[in-house]
Design a protein around this motif. Structure first.
Motif, short mmCIF file in Angstrom:
data_model
loop_
_atom_site.label_atom_id
_atom_site.label_comp_id
_atom_site.label_asym_id
_atom_site.label_seq_id
_atom_site.Cartn_x
_atom_site.Cartn_y
_atom_site.Cartn_z
N ASP A 6 45.65 48.66 46.67
CA ASP A 6 46.63 47.81 47.36
C ASP A 6 47.30 46.82 46.40
O ASP A 6 48.02 45.92 46.83
CB ASP A 6 45.96 47.07 48.53
CG ASP A 6 44.83 46.14 48.09
OD1 ASP A 6 44.65 45.94 46.86
OD2 ASP A 6 44.12 45.61 48.97
N HIS A 7 47.04 46.99 45.10
CA HIS A 7 47.61 46.12 44.06
C HIS A 7 47.19 44.65 44.17
O HIS A 7 47.83 43.77 43.60
CB HIS A 7 49.14 46.27 43.97
CG HIS A 7 49.56 47.50 43.21
ND1 HIS A 7 50.68 47.57 42.42
CD2 HIS A 7 48.97 48.71 43.12
CE1 HIS A 7 50.77 48.77 41.89
NE2 HIS A 7 49.75 49.48 42.30
N SER A 8 46.10 44.41 44.90
CA SER A 8 45.56 43.04 44.94
C SER A 8 44.88 42.72 43.60
O SER A 8 44.52 43.63 42.83
CB SER A 8 44.56 42.90 46.08
OG SER A 8 43.46 43.77 45.87
N LEU A 9 44.72 41.43 43.33
CA LEU A 9 44.08 40.98 42.09
C LEU A 9 42.62 41.44 42.05
O LEU A 9 41.96 41.55 43.08
CB LEU A 9 44.07 39.46 42.01
CG LEU A 9 45.38 38.75 41.69
CD1 LEU A 9 45.14 37.23 41.72
CD2 LEU A 9 45.93 39.17 40.33
N SER A 10 42.12 41.65 40.83
CA SER A 10 40.72 42.03 40.64
C SER A 10 40.14 41.25 39.47
O SER A 10 40.86 40.95 38.51
CB SER A 10 40.63 43.53 40.37
OG SER A 10 39.29 43.96 40.37
N ALA A 11 38.87 40.92 39.57
CA ALA A 11 38.20 40.19 38.47
C ALA A 11 36.88 40.87 38.15
O ALA A 11 36.28 41.54 39.00
CB ALA A 11 37.96 38.74 38.86
N GLN A 12 36.41 40.68 36.91
CA GLN A 12 35.13 41.23 36.48
C GLN A 12 34.53 40.34 35.39
O GLN A 12 35.27 39.80 34.55
CB GLN A 12 35.29 42.65 35.92
CG GLN A 12 33.98 43.25 35.41
CD GLN A 12 34.10 44.67 34.89
OE1 GLN A 12 35.14 45.05 34.36
NE2 GLN A 12 33.05 45.44 35.02
N TRP A 13 33.21 40.21 35.43
CA TRP A 13 32.45 39.60 34.33
C TRP A 13 31.29 40.53 34.03
O TRP A 13 30.82 41.24 34.93
CB TRP A 13 31.89 38.24 34.73
CG TRP A 13 32.91 37.18 35.06
CD1 TRP A 13 33.57 37.05 36.26
CD2 TRP A 13 33.35 36.10 34.24
NE1 TRP A 13 34.39 35.95 36.21
CE2 TRP A 13 34.27 35.34 34.99
CE3 TRP A 13 33.04 35.70 32.94
CZ2 TRP A 13 34.90 34.20 34.48
CZ3 TRP A 13 33.67 34.56 32.44
CH2 TRP A 13 34.59 33.82 33.19
#
Ligand code: MF3
Ligand code: CO
Ligand code: CO
Length: 255
Positions: free
Chosen positions: A226-233
């Motif tokens: 859906d082209h929403s933001l994504s984050a990862q650590w």
């Protein structure tokens, strides 16, 4: 494959590799500014790993990956390929670094913000970091891998974010990706029992929208559907006799 228990000598080498990977993230922060290209960030990391650390960038040529680090910008979830596009004010970017030193791997990633991020981006990045820490705090002998996933999922979803299911943490050592799979969702008390001497990563990917992802035609870059933001650590973790040791801890961290 079975989960390996690392020997004291292997653990020593994993500590060194983990520290080097963390130091790359500490070094690169100053360069993540508006106008820089992710190719430039890749070259700086590559040269630092090879020339200063005398180590090997594990991603370069791994299953054909063409660069030395992964750079995943905004709605890119993971495995973004560095390229000629400039970062701009408001972007968020995950830089994922894996180094090999003395045959052993250290794997870690961090979110960077370019200039001032939106309130949503800031909250997503913070909640994802907190979710990873909550997962890591579950780690001790006798607990189960499902305890890690449950802690991460519960916290992310309580904050109205979603967990990507298609990618997971992994055992790591001489081999980049080995058993076990470390899921970032699940039920407490399920999965393999955690034992001293295991080393694996915890690396949750959290979306601001729906959890679904797709692979771009470049066959590497994963983006939110859906082209929403994504984050990862991501951190590489050693299971100790009474808990855990974060092998990729940066000096800014207290965990
Ligand atoms: N560093 C990633 C991980 O956390 C793997 C990247 S593989 C690459 O497991 F080929 F895309 F570099
Ligand atoms: Co990893
Ligand atoms: Co990684």
């Amino acid at each position: 494959m079975k989960i390996t228990i690392k020997t004291p000598d292997e653990i020593k080498k994993m500590r060194v590799a983990g520290k080097l990977a963390a130091e790359v993230l500490e070094m690169i922060g100053q360069y993540v500014v508006p106008g820089v290209t992710t190719d430039e960030l890749d070259k700086i990391c590559h040269d630092y790993i090879v020339n200063v650390q005398k180590a090997i960038p594990a991603c370069l040529n791994y299953n054909g990956f063409p660069k030395s680090i992964c750079t995943s910008v905004n709605h890119q979830v993971c495995h973004g390929i560095p390229g000629p596009k400039k970062l701009k004010e408001g972007d968020i970017v995950n830089i994922d670094v894996t180094v090999i030193k003395d045959e052993y791997h250290g794997d870690t990633s961090k979110m960077f913000t370019v200039g001032k991020p939106s309130i949503l981006a800031e909250r997503l990045i913070r909640v994802t970091l907190e979710a990873m820490y909550l997962g890591i705090k579950e780690i001790k002998p006798g607990r189960h891998l499902g305890d890690i996933g449950a802690a991460i999922q519960t916290y992310a979803e309580a904050n109205r974010f979603t967990i990507v299911r298609e990618y997971c943490g992994h055992g790591i050592g001489k081999i980049f990706h080995e058993a076990p799979n470390v899921l970032h969702y699940g039920k407490p008390g399920t999965g393999e029992k955690i034992l001293p001497g295991m080393i694996f990563t915890v690396e949750p990917m959290v979306n601001a929208g729906q959890r679904f992802v797709k692979l771009l035609p470049d066959k590497w870059t994963v983006v939110t559907k859906d082209h929403s933001l994504s984050a990862q650590w991501e951190h590489t973790i050693l299971v100790t006799d009474d808990g855990y040791e974060v092998l990729t801890k940066r000096s800014e961290e207290t965990i």
